[in-house]
Design an enzyme around this catalytic site. Structure first.
Site, PDB file in Angstrom:
ATOM      1  N   HIS A 162       5.867  -1.356  11.197  1.00 31.89           N
ATOM      2  CA  HIS A 162       5.389  -0.498  10.174  1.00 31.89           C
ATOM      3  C   HIS A 162       6.126  -0.652   8.731  1.00 31.89           C
ATOM      4  CE1 HIS A 162       3.787   3.391   8.776  1.00 31.89           C
ATOM      5  NE2 HIS A 162       4.919   3.353   8.051  1.00 31.89           N
ATOM      6  N   GLU A 163       7.447  -0.622   9.000  1.00 27.80           N
ATOM      7  CA  GLU A 163       8.208  -0.740   7.406  1.00 27.80           C
ATOM      8  C   GLU A 163       8.001  -2.033   6.952  1.00 27.80           C
ATOM      9  OE1 GLU A 163       9.995   1.786   6.304  1.00 27.80           O
ATOM     10  OE2 GLU A 163       9.362   3.199   7.847  1.00 27.80           O
TER      11      GLU A 163
ATOM     12  N   ASP B 152       0.366   1.321   9.235  1.00 25.53           N
ATOM     13  CA  ASP B 152       0.362   1.257  10.722  1.00 25.53           C
ATOM     14  C   ASP B 152      -0.827   0.153  11.021  1.00 25.53           C
ATOM     15  OD1 ASP B 152       1.727   3.471  10.935  1.00 25.53           O
ATOM     16  OD2 ASP B 152      -0.080   5.082  11.234  1.00 25.53           O
TER      17      ASP B 152
ATOM     18  N   GLU C 221       0.263   4.523   4.220  1.00 30.17           N
ATOM     19  CA  GLU C 221       0.668   4.627   5.631  1.00 30.17           C
ATOM     20  C   GLU C 221      -0.149   4.193   6.583  1.00 30.17           C
ATOM     21  OE1 GLU C 221       3.796   5.523   6.590  1.00 30.17           O
ATOM     22  OE2 GLU C 221       4.348   5.859   4.574  1.00 30.17           O
TER      23      GLU C 221
ATOM     24  N   HIS D   5       4.946  -2.003   4.659  1.00 32.61           N
ATOM     25  CA  HIS D   5       5.185  -1.278   3.225  1.00 32.61           C
ATOM     26  C   HIS D   5       5.432  -2.495   2.407  1.00 32.61           C
ATOM     27  CE1 HIS D   5       4.195   2.476   4.078  1.00 32.61           C
ATOM     28  NE2 HIS D   5       4.979   2.679   5.061  1.00 32.61           N
TER      29      HIS D   5
HETATM   30 ZN   LIG Z   1       5.472   4.330   6.381  1.00 33.43          ZN
END
Ligand SMILES: [Zn+2]
Length: 425
Positions: free
Chosen positions: A279-280, A365, A361, A283
């Site tokens: 997930h990170e 995901d 976000e 980003h």
């Molecule tokens: Zn996040």
């Protein structure tokens, strides 16, 4: 525009701010309390009623403190501006220091000190009452004071020279000073982002290269799949201060680091850690970090243009309870006034930035579901929500306004739709 009209606009917006914040906090408290006695069906079996009630009580405690914080913030703002606090401070410091650079630096530093002093007891209460009561605090008062002292020294060491540089630019570069100040600010932000993990973070925490070789292999396989380069994977002793868990990236370019809180590694299984990391990574790969940085540059540019215009209007000073100097520069005073009152004008944009953040976000995901496993990410999220006592039933309007992350139920619903993982578990 007259001074009096500007005073009324400022007062009206401040009242709107405080009213809105209280309305949102009250909504959140009622909404959460009304749902405290039943675990949402979606989480039944994973979250106990006790954990659910604890999350409700924790949310309410934090909201009540936020309300006190709002009231104190508004009071300090009024005392400093319309009640004449800043004017008294200027008179006092002007008597000692004249009206040159030393005076302007002293005014700015004094206001920062005053605002921080009001904030200190609130932070103390947060750490040693609320966090303590809910079992999250691991800090000793000595560590709290040491952290505060270090922050003050660092802020002065970095902030005062930067402020002196900006004031010099305002004084000597003519009407387009804001262009120079903007370039300095952007360069400083970039430099700070690169140097923070190397020079500043180690002053507060210990970072050790991740030792668990099995987990490291898993992580390296994920990084290879996602085509990601990093300068290292570290564990941070977050448990020194709090039992909340987290994972994050710091740095830019080739100096990017992956940092896991030790508290996160203790609680999650390797596939869950991998999913959180994915997930990170999302980003970064989806350029969210770069976009946020650029957006910050655009915003700071606009603010500086607004400041350069406002500081030439007498009503800007008088409307906020200060007499501008006629025979000397008002740069420092204008800077202080502007940054004191600007949150009152920008708070109404908070839902926009939350909206942008929540969209990112969801995208991160999706990235995690593609490169790791949506199931593992769901498991990790439920554990994190439970362990951090984050409410599973936030008020939708409160959430729209403030939350950088979508509510748990919506996030998990979306992840479930993304289906089985594409990559091997
Ligand atoms: Zn996040």
């Amino acid at each position: 525009m007259t001074s009096l009209l500007f005073t009324w606009i400022f007062l009206a917006l401040l009242a709107l701010n405080v009213g809105l914040k209280y309305w949102l906090a009250t909504r959140q408290i009622h909404y959460v309390l009304r749902r405290a006695d039943a675990v949402p069906e979606q989480f039944a079996g994973q979250v106990s009623l006790d954990s659910h009630r604890k999350a409700a009580a924790y949310t309410v405690a934090k909201q009540r403190l936020a309300m006190i914080e709002t009231a104190c913030g508004a009071a300090v703002l009024l005392v400093l501006t319309l009640c004449g606090g800043l004017q008294a401070l200027c008179d006092l410091l002007g008597g000692w220091l004249g009206t040159g650079m030393a005076f302007q630096l002293a005014v700015a530093a004094s206001v920062v000190v005053i605002v921080s002093l009001v904030d200190l007891p609130i932070e103390w209460y947060r750490q040693f009452r609320i966090e303590q009561e809910f079992g999250f605090n691991r800090m000793t008062p000595a560590l709290f004071l040491a952290d505060t002292a270090k922050s003050i020294v660092l802020s002065a060491a970095i902030g005062l020279p930067l402020l002196a540089l900006i004031l010099t630019l305002m004084r000597f570069t003519g009407p387009y000073w804001w262009v120079y100040a903007w370039v300095v600010w952007c360069a400083f932000t970039l430099l700070f982002t690169v140097l923070f993990p190397i020079l500043i973070a180690p002053l507060f925490n210990r970072f050790t290269p991740l030792a668990d070789s099995e987990l490291l292999q898993r992580i390296q396989a994920l990084l290879a799949r996602a085509g990601f380069h990093t300068s290292g994977v570290y564990t941070m002793d977050g448990s020194r201060r709090s039992s909340h868990g987290n994972a994050y990236f710091t740095g830019l370019g080739a100096a990017k680091r992956i940092v896991f809180f030790d508290t996160l590694l203790e609680r999650l299984q390797p596939p869950e850690i991998e999913a959180v990391l994915a997930h990170e990574l999302g980003h970064f790969r989806l350029r969210h970090v770069r976009k946020r940085l650029l957006l910050g540059f655009v915003a700071s540019g606009l603010l500086l243009i607004a400041l350069s215009w406002l500081m030439q209007r007498t009503w800007f000073y008088q409307g906020l309870g200060v007499e501008p100097l006629l025979q000397a520069r008002n740069d420092g005073l204008a800077l202080v006034l502007f940054f004191l009152v600007i949150p009152v004008f920008t708070f109404l944009f908070a839902p926009l930035s939350s909206l942008l953040s929540r969209r990112q976000e969801f995208q991160a995901d999706e990235f995690a579901a593609r490169y790791a496993s949506s199931r593992a990410l769901i498991d990790a999220l439920v554990k994190l929500y439970k362990d951090n006592a984050t409410t599973l039933t936030p008020d939708p309007i409160h959430s729209t306004f403030y939350n950088s992350h979508p509510p748990a139920s919506i996030r998990i619903e979306r992840l479930l739709k993304l289906g089985p993982p594409a990559a091997a578990a």
